[in-house]
Design an enzyme around this catalytic site. Structure first.
Site, PDB file in Angstrom:
ATOM      1  N   HIS A 127      46.812  -3.563  14.757  1.00 32.95           N
ATOM      2  CA  HIS A 127      46.499  -3.079  16.112  1.00 32.95           C
ATOM      3  C   HIS A 127      47.350  -1.844  16.408  1.00 32.95           C
ATOM      4  O   HIS A 127      48.584  -1.888  16.333  1.00 32.95           O
ATOM      5  CB  HIS A 127      46.771  -4.191  17.131  1.00 32.95           C
ATOM      6  N   ASP A 156      48.197   1.104  19.191  1.00 34.59           N
ATOM      7  CA  ASP A 156      48.127   1.437  20.618  1.00 34.59           C
ATOM      8  C   ASP A 156      48.304   2.934  20.825  1.00 34.59           C
ATOM      9  O   ASP A 156      49.386   3.483  20.586  1.00 34.59           O
ATOM     10  CB  ASP A 156      49.214   0.675  21.375  1.00 34.59           C
ATOM     11  N   MET A 190      48.377   5.927  23.504  1.00 36.52           N
ATOM     12  CA  MET A 190      48.587   6.152  24.946  1.00 36.52           C
ATOM     13  C   MET A 190      48.835   7.636  25.200  1.00 36.52           C
ATOM     14  O   MET A 190      49.526   8.287  24.419  1.00 36.52           O
ATOM     15  CB  MET A 190      49.795   5.343  25.429  1.00 36.52           C
ATOM     16  N   HIS A 213      43.321   0.890  19.764  1.00 33.88           N
ATOM     17  CA  HIS A 213      43.195   0.630  21.207  1.00 33.88           C
ATOM     18  C   HIS A 213      43.552   1.910  21.952  1.00 33.88           C
ATOM     19  O   HIS A 213      44.729   2.253  22.093  1.00 33.88           O
ATOM     20  CB  HIS A 213      44.151  -0.528  21.556  1.00 33.88           C
ATOM     21  N   MET A 234      44.206   3.990  25.037  1.00 36.74           N
ATOM     22  CA  MET A 234      44.548   3.958  26.463  1.00 36.74           C
ATOM     23  C   MET A 234      44.707   5.406  26.892  1.00 36.74           C
ATOM     24  O   MET A 234      45.811   5.903  27.137  1.00 36.74           O
ATOM     25  CB  MET A 234      45.825   3.139  26.673  1.00 36.74           C
ATOM     26  N   GLY A 281      54.733  -2.711  25.490  1.00 34.90           N
ATOM     27  CA  GLY A 281      54.863  -4.007  24.845  1.00 34.90           C
ATOM     28  C   GLY A 281      55.913  -4.837  25.561  1.00 34.90           C
ATOM     29  O   GLY A 281      56.635  -4.341  26.433  1.00 34.90           O
ATOM     30  N   ASP A 305      45.113  -9.101  24.547  1.00 36.63           N
ATOM     31  CA  ASP A 305      46.222  -8.202  24.197  1.00 36.63           C
ATOM     32  C   ASP A 305      47.242  -8.195  25.324  1.00 36.63           C
ATOM     33  O   ASP A 305      46.924  -7.797  26.453  1.00 36.63           O
ATOM     34  CB  ASP A 305      45.660  -6.793  23.969  1.00 36.63           C
ATOM     35  N   SER A 323      55.428  -7.824  20.319  1.00 38.84           N
ATOM     36  CA  SER A 323      56.839  -8.220  20.280  1.00 38.84           C
ATOM     37  C   SER A 323      57.029  -9.608  19.669  1.00 38.84           C
ATOM     38  O   SER A 323      57.957  -9.814  18.877  1.00 38.84           O
ATOM     39  CB  SER A 323      57.450  -8.141  21.676  1.00 38.84           C
TER      40      SER A 323
END
Ligand SMILES: O=C(CO)[C@H](O)[C@H](O)COP(=O)(O)O
Ligand SMILES: [Fe+2]
Length: 216
Positions: free
Chosen positions: A32, A34, A36, A65, A67, A145, A176, A199
């Site tokens: 996964h 992330d 951003m 993912h 964002m 996270g 998530d 985490s």
């Protein structure tokens, strides 16, 4: 079958290759990632060149993912960078642009997905469900996270499981944020089949035992 997607936001970025290569031995299913932009969420993380580099060494499919605001601007680039699943936020653009972005993801041969923030209702997913290979329910506010799981998102997860079973049964349902051994069970009971853990996974003394417990 339950799948686990460790979020590399909690990996050691100095040793990212080592941490990613260790995922299959722990029983993980996806990586996964992330992304951003400092606009859609108040944080900046990983961009296109890093996703492309990760894809060259990743032993598992990349679950990316996004964002970011108006993701349609970048979906082709993230597909070409090696995403296996590319997730957009329903809140990030107009319905028309989101539909077009999902179509473009599939044209690239990538699995298309939609995510909803904790306060976005389940109904917001319905116009997109036929074009989705995965729905992501955020169980924390996106951006960071290590936050606490929001139990208030569980009725929405349960509703989306019902609609997926009726309308698009091949679609996966992912959660998530704040996933640990206890909250994973609650998510499974409410219909999730893909569990992201950042985490809790990277802090686990025994990641393989953690993945087994989350899937059990
Ligand atoms: O999308 C995310 C944050 O916006 C992360 O994937 C998520 O927070 C995972 O981290 P943790 O398991 O530590 O909550
Ligand atoms: Fe995420």
């Amino acid at each position: 079958m339950i799948k686990v997607a460790p979020s590399i936001l909690s990996a050691d970025f100095v040793n990212l290759e080592r941490d990613i290569r260790s995922l299959p031995a722990a029983g993980a299913d996806y990586v996964h990632v992330d992304v951003m932009d400092g606009m859609f969420v108040p944080n900046i993380t990983i961009g296109i060149p890093v996703v492309a580099a990760i894809s060259r060494i990743a032993p598992l499919p990349l679950d990316v993912h996004l964002m970011i605001e108006r993701p349609i601007r970048y979906v082709d680039a993230f597909c070409k960078a090696g995403s296996s699943i590319l997730t957009l936020h329903v809140e990030a653009d107009t319905q028309e642009n989101t539909l077009e972005a999902l179509r473009r993801i599939r044209e690239n041969g990538v699995r298309a997905a939609i995510s909803v923030k904790p306060n976005t209702p389940a109904e917001a997913v319905l116009p997109f469900l036929p074009l989705c290979d995965l729905i992501l329910v955020m169980t924390v506010e996106p951006g960071f996270g290590g936050q606490s799981f929001l139990h208030s998102t569980m009725p929405k997860l349960h509703q989306l499981r019902q609609w997926i079973d009726e309308q698009n049964p091949a679609c996966e349902l992912e959660v998530d944020g704040g996933v640990n051994v206890e909250t994973a069970k609650i998510c499974r009971d409410n219909g999730a089949n893909v569990l992201v853990a950042g985490s809790a996974y990277f802090k686990a003394a025994d990641p393989a035992a953690f993945v087994r417990a989350v899937k059990a």
